[in-house]
Design a protein around this motif. Structure first.
Motif, PDB file in Angstrom:
ATOM      1  N   PRO A  71       0.993  -1.131  -0.007  1.00 48.17           N
ATOM      2  CA  PRO A  71       0.029   0.160   0.108  1.00 48.17           C
ATOM      3  C   PRO A  71       0.715   1.336  -0.053  1.00 48.17           C
ATOM      4  O   PRO A  71       0.158   2.208  -0.604  1.00 48.17           O
ATOM      5  N   ASP A  72       2.119   1.277   0.494  1.00 46.22           N
ATOM      6  CA  ASP A  72       2.921   2.367   0.778  1.00 46.22           C
ATOM      7  C   ASP A  72       3.739   2.565  -0.534  1.00 46.22           C
ATOM      8  O   ASP A  72       4.540   3.548  -0.469  1.00 46.22           O
ATOM      9  N   LYS A  73       3.613   1.912  -1.424  1.00 48.89           N
ATOM     10  CA  LYS A  73       4.381   2.117  -2.668  1.00 48.89           C
ATOM     11  C   LYS A  73       3.629   1.952  -4.166  1.00 48.89           C
ATOM     12  O   LYS A  73       3.364   0.882  -4.604  1.00 48.89           O
ATOM     13  N   THR A  74       3.292   3.316  -4.436  1.00 45.08           N
ATOM     14  CA  THR A  74       2.239   3.571  -5.410  1.00 45.08           C
ATOM     15  C   THR A  74       3.218   3.200  -7.054  1.00 45.08           C
ATOM     16  O   THR A  74       4.132   4.018  -7.043  1.00 45.08           O
ATOM     17  N   PRO A  75       2.547   2.264  -7.690  1.00 40.21           N
ATOM     18  CA  PRO A  75       3.233   2.035  -8.924  1.00 40.21           C
ATOM     19  C   PRO A  75       3.090   3.211 -10.039  1.00 40.21           C
ATOM     20  O   PRO A  75       1.940   3.967  -9.940  1.00 40.21           O
ATOM     21  N   GLU A  76       4.108   3.563 -10.876  1.00 38.97           N
ATOM     22  CA  GLU A  76       3.765   4.319 -11.752  1.00 38.97           C
ATOM     23  C   GLU A  76       3.071   3.713 -13.347  1.00 38.97           C
ATOM     24  O   GLU A  76       3.420   2.710 -13.432  1.00 38.97           O
ATOM     25  N   PHE A  77       2.068   4.146 -13.513  1.00 40.00           N
ATOM     26  CA  PHE A  77       1.173   3.524 -14.688  1.00 40.00           C
ATOM     27  C   PHE A  77       0.047   4.548 -15.193  1.00 40.00           C
ATOM     28  O   PHE A  77      -0.224   5.348 -14.500  1.00 40.00           O
ATOM     29  N   ASN A  78      -0.287   4.264 -16.319  1.00 44.09           N
ATOM     30  CA  ASN A  78      -1.429   5.054 -17.027  1.00 44.09           C
ATOM     31  C   ASN A  78      -2.825   3.930 -16.906  1.00 44.09           C
ATOM     32  O   ASN A  78      -2.618   3.006 -17.450  1.00 44.09           O
ATOM     33  N   PRO A  79      -3.599   4.634 -16.134  1.00 48.06           N
ATOM     34  CA  PRO A  79      -4.955   3.977 -15.863  1.00 48.06           C
ATOM     35  C   PRO A  79      -5.625   3.169 -17.110  1.00 48.06           C
ATOM     36  O   PRO A  79      -6.601   2.460 -16.864  1.00 48.06           O
ATOM     37  N   ASN A  80      -5.234   3.880 -18.057  1.00 45.34           N
ATOM     38  CA  ASN A  80      -5.914   3.475 -19.421  1.00 45.34           C
ATOM     39  C   ASN A  80      -5.471   2.514 -20.289  1.00 45.34           C
ATOM     40  O   ASN A  80      -5.652   2.294 -21.325  1.00 45.34           O
ATOM     41  N   ARG A  81      -3.792   2.324 -20.140  1.00 42.46           N
ATOM     42  CA  ARG A  81      -3.235   1.577 -20.834  1.00 42.46           C
ATOM     43  C   ARG A  81      -3.114  -0.072 -20.250  1.00 42.46           C
ATOM     44  O   ARG A  81      -3.753  -0.262 -18.832  1.00 42.46           O
ATOM     45  N   THR A  82      -3.021  -0.884 -21.051  1.00 42.78           N
ATOM     46  CA  THR A  82      -3.064  -2.277 -20.771  1.00 42.78           C
ATOM     47  C   THR A  82      -2.042  -2.732 -19.629  1.00 42.78           C
ATOM     48  O   THR A  82      -0.912  -2.232 -19.848  1.00 42.78           O
ATOM     49  N   THR A  83      -2.300  -3.893 -18.807  1.00 42.05           N
ATOM     50  CA  THR A  83      -1.019  -4.291 -18.056  1.00 42.05           C
ATOM     51  C   THR A  83      -0.069  -5.053 -19.356  1.00 42.05           C
ATOM     52  O   THR A  83       0.982  -4.878 -19.024  1.00 42.05           O
ATOM     53  N   LEU A  84      -0.488  -5.400 -20.393  1.00 37.38           N
ATOM     54  CA  LEU A  84       0.615  -5.933 -21.389  1.00 37.38           C
ATOM     55  C   LEU A  84       1.350  -4.836 -21.952  1.00 37.38           C
ATOM     56  O   LEU A  84       2.534  -4.969 -22.070  1.00 37.38           O
ATOM     57  N   SER A  85       0.827  -3.680 -22.263  1.00 33.50           N
ATOM     58  CA  SER A  85       1.616  -2.514 -22.351  1.00 33.50           C
ATOM     59  C   SER A  85       2.612  -2.109 -21.414  1.00 33.50           C
ATOM     60  O   SER A  85       3.854  -1.610 -21.702  1.00 33.50           O
ATOM     61  N   TRP A  86       2.061  -2.033 -20.254  1.00 31.34           N
ATOM     62  CA  TRP A  86       2.964  -1.931 -19.047  1.00 31.34           C
ATOM     63  C   TRP A  86       4.092  -2.793 -18.921  1.00 31.34           C
ATOM     64  O   TRP A  86       5.393  -2.251 -18.834  1.00 31.34           O
ATOM     65  N   MET A  87       3.923  -4.005 -19.192  1.00 28.94           N
ATOM     66  CA  MET A  87       4.866  -5.078 -19.139  1.00 28.94           C
ATOM     67  C   MET A  87       6.150  -4.804 -20.134  1.00 28.94           C
ATOM     68  O   MET A  87       7.142  -5.164 -20.029  1.00 28.94           O
TER      69      MET A  87
END
Length: 269
Positions: free
Chosen positions: A205-221
């Motif tokens: 909970p204390d470590k918020t990841p950097e991500f775009n909420p409208n991108r897919t997990t696949l693109s993040w990977m």
């Protein structure tokens, strides 16, 4: 010459018989779900979630994991009957005409679309396109009609460990390879894979990841994960049929189906 021809013909017939046998075994092992299976992402190099077998006690679960960290539980229930009922042919035969509610595969899942289950399986259940946004990807998970699907859910045996003061609520899903839900958080729960493999990526909970909420997990990977420093990497692991992953309250998590997957979660609320 005739003997050579007969020999070649026998070899061909033997090869065809072996191929047919392999296809039959494959269909039996995967429930008939892997026909259009493909994902450019594989399992992690090293699982960083502890695995515990059926000898774990409730006291150990509460003390070591319930409020502290994820854990993968193996052999704590036998859902072989439920697994048989989740074969592709059986689900289509039983629920093909029933409407299912699809959500967009982004963090907030605002858009909902109702389609017959058979239409979803035959036309929308396909590998994730890397360029397609999560807000444009439809995903069948949760929003289950418990009246129509009740006979199936009654056959599921949930993990035996409950948190004090909570009750379990099921969410059932079927999704194509490469699909998944990007990072989000909610209350504690379990996730079990019935068919396929599901890769989990988690942060406390204390470590918020950097991500775009409208991108897919696949693109993040593909775009973000490879450039993360070691200390920025998530807690991660791939769960397989018969394994149950427990995640504590408010842990960030994203999922990626490495195969076409059938899965069920038990949310503790």
């Amino acid at each position: 010459m005739a003997l050579v021809t007969i020999f070649l013909l026998l070899q061909l017939l033997l090869a065809l018989a072996l191929a047919l046998n392999e296809q039959t075994e494959y269909a039996e092992n995967d429930g008939g779900w892997m026909k259009n299976n493909y994902s450019p992402v594989q399992e992690e190099e090293s699982c960083s979630v502890e695995r515990r077998d059926g000898s774990i006690t409730y006291a150990e679960f509460i003390e070591q994991y319930a409020y502290r960290r994820p854990v993968i539980l193996q052999g704590i229930t036998d859902n072989s009957e439920f697994r048989t009922l989740c074969r592709k042919d059986h689900l289509l035969r039983t629920y093909g005409e029933h409407l299912v509610r699809l959500s967009t595969a982004n963090t907030y899942s605002y858009e909902k679309v109702d389609v017959p289950f058979q239409e979803y399986v035959e036309h929308l259940l396909r590998p994730q396109d890397v360029e397609t946004l999560g807000c444009d990807t439809l995903y069948f998970f949760g929003d289950n009609n418990f009246t129509e699907w009740g006979s199936l859910f009654r056959k599921y045996i949930p993990p035996p460990f409950k948190l004090p003061g909570t009750t379990g609520a099921y969410s059932f899903g079927v999704a194509g390879s490469g699909t998944g839900v990007p990072f989000h958080w909610h209350g504690p729960g379990y996730s079990e894979v019935i068919y396929g493999r599901k890769r989990w990526l988690l942060y406390p909970p204390d470590k918020t990841p950097e991500f775009n909420p409208n991108r897919t997990t696949l693109s993040w990977m593909i775009d973000v994960y490879p450039i993360l420093a070691a200390e920025e990497r998530p807690v991660e692991c791939t769960i397989r049929p018969g394994e149950v992953l427990y995640f504590p309250d408010r842990w960030w998590h994203a999922t990626l189906n490495l195969d076409t997957s059938v899965f069920i979660s038990t949310f503790l609320g």
